[in-house]
Design a protein around this motif. Structure first.
Motif, PDB file in Angstrom:
ATOM      1  N   ASP A 363      -4.031   4.937 -23.341  1.00 40.01           N
ATOM      2  CA  ASP A 363      -5.107   5.083 -22.359  1.00 40.01           C
ATOM      3  C   ASP A 363      -4.830   4.096 -21.229  1.00 40.01           C
ATOM      4  OD1 ASP A 363      -7.344   5.378 -20.851  1.00 40.01           O
ATOM      5  OD2 ASP A 363      -8.790   4.894 -22.426  1.00 40.01           O
ATOM      6  N   ASN A 364      -4.390   4.588 -20.093  1.00 39.60           N
ATOM      7  CA  ASN A 364      -3.981   3.730 -18.978  1.00 39.60           C
ATOM      8  C   ASN A 364      -5.076   3.511 -17.930  1.00 39.60           C
ATOM      9  OD1 ASN A 364      -1.366   3.137 -19.872  1.00 39.60           O
ATOM     10  ND2 ASN A 364      -0.579   5.070 -19.044  1.00 39.60           N
ATOM     11  N   LYS A 365      -6.326   3.778 -18.298  1.00 44.10           N
ATOM     12  CA  LYS A 365      -7.406   3.584 -17.327  1.00 44.10           C
ATOM     13  C   LYS A 365      -7.507   2.131 -16.876  1.00 44.10           C
ATOM     14  CE  LYS A 365     -10.226   7.405 -19.077  1.00 44.10           C
ATOM     15  NZ  LYS A 365     -11.499   7.774 -19.750  1.00 44.10           N
ATOM     16  N   LEU A 366      -7.259   1.209 -17.785  1.00 48.71           N
ATOM     17  CA  LEU A 366      -7.365  -0.219 -17.457  1.00 48.71           C
ATOM     18  C   LEU A 366      -5.994  -0.899 -17.414  1.00 48.71           C
ATOM     19  CD1 LEU A 366     -10.471  -1.170 -19.636  1.00 48.71           C
ATOM     20  CD2 LEU A 366     -10.406  -0.611 -17.203  1.00 48.71           C
ATOM     21  N   ALA A 367      -4.963  -0.107 -17.230  1.00 43.62           N
ATOM     22  CA  ALA A 367      -3.611  -0.680 -17.184  1.00 43.62           C
ATOM     23  C   ALA A 367      -3.444  -1.544 -15.938  1.00 43.62           C
ATOM     24  CB  ALA A 367      -2.567   0.431 -17.188  1.00 43.62           C
ATOM     25  N   PRO A 368      -2.783  -2.710 -16.049  1.00 44.79           N
ATOM     26  CA  PRO A 368      -2.545  -3.550 -14.867  1.00 44.79           C
ATOM     27  C   PRO A 368      -1.616  -2.848 -13.877  1.00 44.79           C
ATOM     28  CG  PRO A 368      -1.314  -4.382 -16.766  1.00 44.79           C
ATOM     29  CD  PRO A 368      -2.221  -3.303 -17.282  1.00 44.79           C
ATOM     30  N   ASP A 369      -1.850  -3.058 -12.596  1.00 44.15           N
ATOM     31  CA  ASP A 369      -1.057  -2.430 -11.542  1.00 44.15           C
ATOM     32  C   ASP A 369       0.130  -3.339 -11.212  1.00 44.15           C
ATOM     33  OD1 ASP A 369      -0.157  -0.834  -9.540  1.00 44.15           O
ATOM     34  OD2 ASP A 369      -1.662  -1.428  -8.066  1.00 44.15           O
ATOM     35  N   ALA A 370       1.272  -3.037 -11.814  1.00 44.44           N
ATOM     36  CA  ALA A 370       2.466  -3.867 -11.605  1.00 44.44           C
ATOM     37  C   ALA A 370       3.119  -3.510 -10.278  1.00 44.44           C
ATOM     38  CB  ALA A 370       3.451  -3.662 -12.745  1.00 44.44           C
ATOM     39  N   LYS A 371       3.513  -4.539  -9.516  1.00 41.63           N
ATOM     40  CA  LYS A 371       4.134  -4.344  -8.211  1.00 41.63           C
ATOM     41  C   LYS A 371       5.361  -5.217  -8.069  1.00 41.63           C
ATOM     42  CE  LYS A 371      -0.247  -3.255  -5.907  1.00 41.63           C
ATOM     43  NZ  LYS A 371      -1.182  -3.643  -4.822  1.00 41.63           N
ATOM     44  N   LEU A 372       6.302  -4.743  -7.250  1.00 42.01           N
ATOM     45  CA  LEU A 372       7.506  -5.549  -6.984  1.00 42.01           C
ATOM     46  C   LEU A 372       7.179  -6.755  -6.097  1.00 42.01           C
ATOM     47  CD1 LEU A 372      10.315  -2.911  -6.393  1.00 42.01           C
ATOM     48  CD2 LEU A 372      10.197  -4.617  -8.206  1.00 42.01           C
ATOM     49  N   ALA A 373       6.189  -6.614  -5.229  1.00 40.79           N
ATOM     50  CA  ALA A 373       5.794  -7.717  -4.338  1.00 40.79           C
ATOM     51  C   ALA A 373       4.280  -7.933  -4.470  1.00 40.79           C
ATOM     52  CB  ALA A 373       6.169  -7.412  -2.904  1.00 40.79           C
ATOM     53  N   PRO A 374       3.845  -8.521  -5.573  1.00 39.99           N
ATOM     54  CA  PRO A 374       2.405  -8.710  -5.768  1.00 39.99           C
ATOM     55  C   PRO A 374       1.828  -9.703  -4.763  1.00 39.99           C
ATOM     56  CG  PRO A 374       3.635  -9.903  -7.435  1.00 39.99           C
ATOM     57  CD  PRO A 374       4.635  -9.100  -6.656  1.00 39.99           C
ATOM     58  N   LYS A 375       0.563  -9.470  -4.437  1.00 38.53           N
ATOM     59  CA  LYS A 375      -0.143 -10.364  -3.500  1.00 38.53           C
ATOM     60  C   LYS A 375      -1.461 -10.770  -4.158  1.00 38.53           C
ATOM     61  CE  LYS A 375       1.913  -8.062   0.495  1.00 38.53           C
ATOM     62  NZ  LYS A 375       1.673  -7.258   1.706  1.00 38.53           N
TER      63      LYS A 375
END
Length: 379
Positions: A363-375
């Motif tokens: 269930d990916n509803k609360l999955a963290p949003d991984a980014k290459l350039a997090p801010k």
């Protein structure tokens, strides 16, 4: 007496039968509970998951640097004198040759008028001497004397003009001025500072790299510069110079990049983080860093496999612990050198509470949003 014995015997038999009945009931209950426990399977654990993907990443080098002006000087008084006029505003932009400060030159101007008059007279005498020489009415020595006197008079006037020019302080090049360090009427000494002048656009960023990185870079490579004064903005530029020598103390080579700075967001002296973008790219398997279970004996992830349930016969998602070798990290992602394949699904959160063979539901509803350039909001 016999009657009492019979009653006692029957009582004992009755008690034994009651105990046997109770014991049998409990045994049946325990068997039923055991069977229910054997048939019970815990509900699947809810997890977030992400597929293993392949991405081409830029090859980069990072360094810390310092911003420097292409041209920057402290404007000072070349000769001593009293400040008669201040013609600039602190922090203003000036063009090359703009007047900044005028020192008192009243004495030099008076002397210049006298010197110019003497020079004019010497020129007239020289012309007369030439005319007489053509008529052979004077000697060659008289002409030489007149010529020397004319040159001396012109040199004396030029010397006074040079003094006046030195006391008329102008911007040596275009740029932005610093704070005013003098006041009207102030007596300046030789070399005393008046203000600073910096060329702001373009601007340099100087940084150092270890000598083993020297073969990877070249003039013209792209750089991206970040600074805490720029918030999330990156300014792009090019490497324009690489020092020919290596520092024998640190074994580092000095590198200079040039950047456009029309908005003047970068200022000389600023600290900056420099990212050098190398020409080639690398292809990597990447997963979110939150998926990794770090341990002294090896790093691992939980892979989600499809497996048939032996009891129910239905297909379910089951965890498999897979040990991996990690590579470089960037942003919220880490590269995987060995242990995983493209398309496999790995659990991205809560790996510490999982175990191999556990059934899960994704269930990916609360999955963290991984980014290459997090801010991050708070950084």
């Amino acid at each position: 007496m016999l009657k009492k014995v019979i009653i006692y015997t029957l009582t004992v038999i009755g008690l034994v039968l009651i105990v046997l009945a109770l014991g049998g009931t409990k045994i049946l209950q325990f068997k039923s509970m055991g069977a229910a426990g054997a048939a019970y399977s815990p509900p699947p654990e809810i997890v977030t998951a992400s597929p293993v993907v392949e991405q081409a990443w830029e090859k980069i080098l990072t360094a810390t640097g310092s911003v420097a002006a292409v041209q920057g000087v402290t404007v000072g008084a070349e000769m001593a004198g009293k400040v008669e006029k201040i013609a600039f505003v602190a922090g203003a932009t000036v063009a090359a040759g703009d007047l900044l400060v005028q020192l008192d030159v009243s004495n030099e101007l008076a002397q210049l008028r006298s010197a110019e008059a003497a020079s004019d007279l010497a020129k007239l005498n020289l012309d007369r001497a030439k005319s007489l020489r053509e008529k052979d009415s004077n000697s060659a020595a008289d002409l030489d004397i007149a010529n020397a006197q004319a040159k001396q008079a012109a040199a004396a006037a030029d010397s006074l003009r040079a003094i006046i020019a030195k006391k008329t302080i102008r911007a040596p090049f275009a740029g932005r001025l610093g704070l005013r360090l003098v006041n009207l009427g102030q007596i300046l000494k030789d070399g005393e500072a008046i203000t600073t002048l910096q060329t702001m656009d373009p601007i340099y960023v100087n940084f150092s790299l270890p000598q083993q990185r020297l073969s990877a870079i070249s003039v013209g490579d792209t750089v991206r510069v970040a600074s805490n004064a720029l918030a999330d903005e990156l300014i792009a530029g090019k490497i324009t110079a690489i020092a020919p020598e290596v520092d024998p103390a640190t074994r580092n080579v000095r590198v200079q990049a040039t950047l456009g700075n029309s908005a003047e967001r970068l200022r000389p002296g600023m600290f900056a983080t420099v990212t050098i973008v190398l020409p080639e790219k690398s292809t990597n398997l990447i997963i979110p860093a939150t998926a990794i279970l770090y341990a002294p004996y090896g790093d691992s992830v939980f892979v989600v496999d499809e497996k048939k349930n032996e009891k129910s016969g239905a297909m379910e998602k089951v965890l498999r612990q897979q040990f991996i070798r990690l590579g470089p990290a960037r942003g919220d992602f880490v590269t995987v050198e060995t242990g995983l394949k493209v398309g496999e699904t790995v659990v991205t959160t809560g790996a510490f509470k999982l175990r191999p063979g556990m059934a899960v539901v994704i269930d990916n509803k609360l999955a963290p949003d991984a980014k290459l350039a997090p801010k991050p909001d708070n950084s």
